[in-house]
Design an enzyme around this catalytic site. Structure first.
Site, PDB file in Angstrom:
ATOM      1  CD  GLU A   1      -4.173   0.080   6.833  1.00  8.53           C
ATOM      2  OE1 GLU A   1      -4.461   1.099   6.183  1.00  8.53           O
ATOM      3  OE2 GLU A   1      -3.025  -0.195   7.200  1.00  8.53           O
TER       4      GLU A   1
ATOM      5  CD  GLU B   1      -2.446  10.619  18.860  1.00  9.08           C
ATOM      6  OE1 GLU B   1      -2.343   9.832  17.889  1.00  9.08           O
ATOM      7  OE2 GLU B   1      -1.679  10.576  19.843  1.00  9.08           O
TER       8      GLU B   1
ATOM      9  CB  SER C   1       2.580   6.882   4.548  1.00  6.31           C
ATOM     10  OG  SER C   1       1.506   6.317   5.216  1.00  6.31           O
TER      11      SER C   1
ATOM     12  CB  SER D   1       3.904  -2.905   5.493  1.00  7.66           C
ATOM     13  OG  SER D   1       3.708  -1.999   6.543  1.00  7.66           O
TER      14      SER D   1
ATOM     15  CD  GLN E   1      -2.296   1.205   2.862  1.00  5.48           C
ATOM     16  OE1 GLN E   1      -1.501   1.169   3.791  1.00  5.48           O
ATOM     17  NE2 GLN E   1      -3.578   1.314   3.074  1.00  5.48           N
TER      18      GLN E   1
HETATM   19  C1  LIG Z   1       3.071  -0.712  11.640  1.00 11.02           C
HETATM   20  C2  LIG Z   1       2.861   0.315  10.568  1.00 11.02           C
HETATM   21  C3  LIG Z   1       2.593  -0.105   9.265  1.00 11.02           C
HETATM   22  C4  LIG Z   1       2.402   0.859   8.258  1.00 11.02           C
HETATM   23  N1  LIG Z   1       2.215   0.410   6.978  1.00 11.02           N
HETATM   24  C5  LIG Z   1       2.018   1.323   6.004  1.00 11.02           C
HETATM   25  C6  LIG Z   1       1.846   0.891   4.642  1.00 11.02           C
HETATM   26  O1  LIG Z   1       1.952  -0.304   4.330  1.00 11.02           O
HETATM   27  N2  LIG Z   1       1.610   1.822   3.705  1.00 11.02           N
HETATM   28  C7  LIG Z   1       1.512   3.147   3.996  1.00 11.02           C
HETATM   29  O2  LIG Z   1       1.229   3.925   3.076  1.00 11.02           O
HETATM   30  N3  LIG Z   1       1.715   3.602   5.264  1.00 11.02           N
HETATM   31  C8  LIG Z   1       1.969   2.722   6.265  1.00 11.02           C
HETATM   32  N4  LIG Z   1       2.203   3.163   7.563  1.00 11.02           N
HETATM   33  C9  LIG Z   1       2.233   4.619   7.825  1.00 11.02           C
HETATM   34  C10 LIG Z   1       1.063   5.100   8.667  1.00 11.02           C
HETATM   35  O3  LIG Z   1      -0.136   5.065   7.959  1.00 11.02           O
HETATM   36  C11 LIG Z   1       1.430   6.516   9.151  1.00 11.02           C
HETATM   37  O4  LIG Z   1       2.524   6.352  10.047  1.00 11.02           O
HETATM   38  C12 LIG Z   1       0.281   7.189   9.868  1.00 11.02           C
HETATM   39  O5  LIG Z   1      -0.706   7.563   8.953  1.00 11.02           O
HETATM   40  C13 LIG Z   1       0.733   8.421  10.662  1.00 11.02           C
HETATM   41  O6  LIG Z   1       1.379   9.325   9.817  1.00 11.02           O
HETATM   42  P1  LIG Z   1       2.796   9.978  10.214  1.00 11.02           P
HETATM   43  O7  LIG Z   1       3.720   8.860  10.623  1.00 11.02           O
HETATM   44  O8  LIG Z   1       3.214  10.848   9.066  1.00 11.02           O
HETATM   45  O9  LIG Z   1       2.523  10.847  11.509  1.00 11.02           O
HETATM   46  P2  LIG Z   1       2.015  12.360  11.561  1.00 11.02           P
HETATM   47  O10 LIG Z   1       0.854  12.516  10.669  1.00 11.02           O
HETATM   48  O11 LIG Z   1       3.195  13.252  11.342  1.00 11.02           O
HETATM   49  O12 LIG Z   1       1.528  12.470  13.039  1.00 11.02           O
HETATM   50  C14 LIG Z   1       2.412  12.735  14.153  1.00 11.02           C
HETATM   51  C15 LIG Z   1       1.550  12.827  15.419  1.00 11.02           C
HETATM   52  O13 LIG Z   1       0.639  13.950  15.327  1.00 11.02           O
HETATM   53  C16 LIG Z   1      -0.703  13.506  15.521  1.00 11.02           C
HETATM   54  N5  LIG Z   1      -1.648  14.249  14.674  1.00 11.02           N
HETATM   55  C17 LIG Z   1      -1.474  14.576  13.367  1.00 11.02           C
HETATM   56  N6  LIG Z   1      -2.571  15.257  12.916  1.00 11.02           N
HETATM   57  C18 LIG Z   1      -3.436  15.328  13.956  1.00 11.02           C
HETATM   58  C19 LIG Z   1      -4.747  15.885  14.116  1.00 11.02           C
HETATM   59  N7  LIG Z   1      -5.379  16.487  13.105  1.00 11.02           N
HETATM   60  N8  LIG Z   1      -5.354  15.778  15.342  1.00 11.02           N
HETATM   61  C20 LIG Z   1      -4.717  15.154  16.383  1.00 11.02           C
HETATM   62  N9  LIG Z   1      -3.470  14.616  16.288  1.00 11.02           N
HETATM   63  C21 LIG Z   1      -2.837  14.692  15.093  1.00 11.02           C
HETATM   64  C22 LIG Z   1      -0.684  12.048  15.094  1.00 11.02           C
HETATM   65  O14 LIG Z   1      -1.759  11.323  15.618  1.00 11.02           O
HETATM   66  C23 LIG Z   1       0.672  11.581  15.627  1.00 11.02           C
HETATM   67  O15 LIG Z   1       0.604  11.263  16.990  1.00 11.02           O
HETATM   68  C24 LIG Z   1       2.449   2.242   8.567  1.00 11.02           C
HETATM   69  C25 LIG Z   1       2.745   2.653   9.876  1.00 11.02           C
HETATM   70  C26 LIG Z   1       2.971   1.711  10.860  1.00 11.02           C
HETATM   71  C27 LIG Z   1       3.331   2.201  12.235  1.00 11.02           C
END
Ligand SMILES: Cc1cc2nc3c(=O)[nH]c(=O)nc-3n(C[C@H](O)[C@H](O)[C@H](O)COP(=O)(O)OP(=O)(O)OC[C@H]3O[C@@H](n4cnc5c(N)ncnc54)[C@H](O)[C@@H]3O)c2cc1C
Length: 404
Positions: A240, A368, A124, A157, A121
């Site tokens: 998902e 969140e 991100s 992933s 997928q």
């Molecule tokens: C085990 C795992 C598997 C994954 N697999 C995939 C995959 O296969 N494909 C893929 O595309 N992605 C994948 N991801 C990525 C995942 O979808 C993102 O990590 C997730 O969407 C969070 O985005 P970010 O890491 O950019 O955090 P950010 O968006 O930068 O967030 C940082 C912090 O700020 C908080 N925050 C941000 N906006 C808000 C808001 N509006 N209100 C309150 N709090 C907020 C968040 O909750 C978080 O605590 C995976 C992640 C993990 C951990």
């Protein structure tokens, strides 16, 4: 067995698969992807791959009852490696069917369900996680109708094993950010795709960075119409969360099962400690509640509804159960400073879970964001303030860059 069977007959067929057909199929198979493929191939041979998916897309055309029976009977027997197939089987195939992309579902469904093809997928990006509609990877249309994709994805992933990727890309920077996105199925072996694995603190190498440099994607790999990527992505994320919140053993990254926690407590001589017993009871109740909630969500989905905001509840329960189980495992199984003797595989497993569990508070959308979804779409609370609505994406990017 492809037609609808009586539950008792179906149950004994699953038992036969688990106890008779599966052990020799996995015997001596080592290596992560090899075990995953061996399991899926055996599942497919037994007519058990894609239970709820209609036969025309490669599934068995069965229903919620069969899914539940399979989950009950296979508890403890599904190799964890099968999670490499979850994106294809549990997210992509149902989403293609749900979005009306039936030609693509017919073309790719059988391979994704049978284990011939792994799909990742590609959503991100370094600056588009929670704010997924902010993706900058762009797909530009060529004169002959194909697309050229350029950009970077992250946290992908199992991309290192994948032959196919479900990609969200920007196709119109003049449109507001939720309207200029499109979804594609991309060939991960195409020239210009580079996959770079990332190592996690658990020691696993699940994640990857994926780079696209003018990668050609044929016109018929567009899912739906240009500009329809956002509702398609929301539907995929719903599927998902259905998968993540599932309480059964074939669920990827499920919490440490209650039975295993009990085993760890006994192993550490802590099973008669009243405080530990209370926490074991909490684990049992939490996991049972999650299983019932996820069964309800799965029943709705199998009845044809696209997963809705209720899946956020299942996802939150999953995170809470995962963290509770990991903390309990670490307290009862690991020594001071989280150490264990080299040959103690039970404690080594517990250590892995402790390091792996926090990721679930992020994967599939952070906790969140799930709370925001429940607040706005279930409870009807006011929406988060946004200055971006209706503004062309190109201007948003300029504004942010201007501020740096
Ligand atoms: C085990 C795992 C598997 C994954 N697999 C995939 C995959 O296969 N494909 C893929 O595309 N992605 C994948 N991801 C990525 C995942 O979808 C993102 O990590 C997730 O969407 C969070 O985005 P970010 O890491 O950019 O955090 P950010 O968006 O930068 O967030 C940082 C912090 O700020 C908080 N925050 C941000 N906006 C808000 C808001 N509006 N209100 C309150 N709090 C907020 C968040 O909750 C978080 O605590 C995976 C992640 C993990 C951990």
């Amino acid at each position: 067995m492809t037609a609808r069977a009586w539950p008792a007959e179906f149950r004994s067929h699953v038992r036969e698969f688990i106890h008779t057909a599966l052990p020799p199929a996995l015997a001596g198979v080592t290596g992560f992807a090899e075990r995953a493929r061996a399991y899926r191939a055996a599942l497919h041979r037994a007519g058990l791959a894609g239970l709820g998916i209609p036969a025309e897309f490669g599934g068995q055309g069965l229903g919620e009852a069969e899914e539940r029976i399979f989950a009950e009977e296979s508890a403890g027997s599904v190799p964890g490696e099968d999670r490499v197939f979850q994106v294809g089987a549990r997210l992509v195939v149902p989403s293609l069917i749900g979005r009306g992309a039936h030609d693509l579902a017919r073309e790719f469904g059988p391979g994704l369900l049978s284990g011939e093809m792994i799909c990742c997928q590609l959503f991100s990006e370094p600056e588009a996680g929670s704010d997924l509609a902010g993706v900058r990877t762009r797909a530009a249309r060529t004169k002959d109708g194909d697309w050229l994709v350029t950009g970077q994805k992250v946290w992908t992933s199992y991309a290192q094993y994948a032959g196919l990727g479900l990609l969200l890309a920007r196709t119109d920077a003049e449109a507001p950010k939720h309207h200029g996105l499109s979804m594609f199925l991309v060939d991960m072996d195409a020239p210009g795709v580079e996959v770079r694995p990332l190592r996690q603190m658990s020691g696993d190498c699940e994640f990857n960075e994926v780079f696209f440099d003018e990668v050609r994607v044929p016109a018929d790999r567009l899912v739906g119409r240009p500009g329809e990527g956002w509702p398609a992505a929301v539907a995929v994320l719903g599927h998902e969360r259905v998968g993540v919140s599932r309480g059964d053993d074939s669920s990827p990254r499920r919490p440490i099962p209650y039975e295993r926690l009990l085993e760890l407590a006994r192993h550490g001589g802590r099973d008669s400690d009243p405080a530990v017993r209370e926490r074991l009871l909490d684990a049992f109740l939490g996991q049972r509640t999650a299983a019932l909630v996820s069964r309800r969500i799965a029943a709705r989905t199998l009845a044809g509804a696209e997963p809705g905001p209720e899946t956020s509840v299942g996802k939150l329960l999953r995170t809470a159960n995962g963290l509770h189980a990991a903390r309990l495992a670490s307290d009862v199984a690991l020594g001071a400073g989280a150490t264990w003797a080299g040959d103690d595989t039970l404690a080594a497993d517990a250590a892995f879970w402790v390091l792996d569990a926090p990721g679930m508070a992020m994967g599939g959308g952070t906790d969140e964001i799930q709370r925001n979804t429940i607040g706005e779409r279930v409870l009807g609370l006011p929406r988060e303030h946004s200055v971006e609505r209706g503004v062309p994406f190109r201007d948003l990017v300029r504004t942010r860059e201007g501020q740096q």
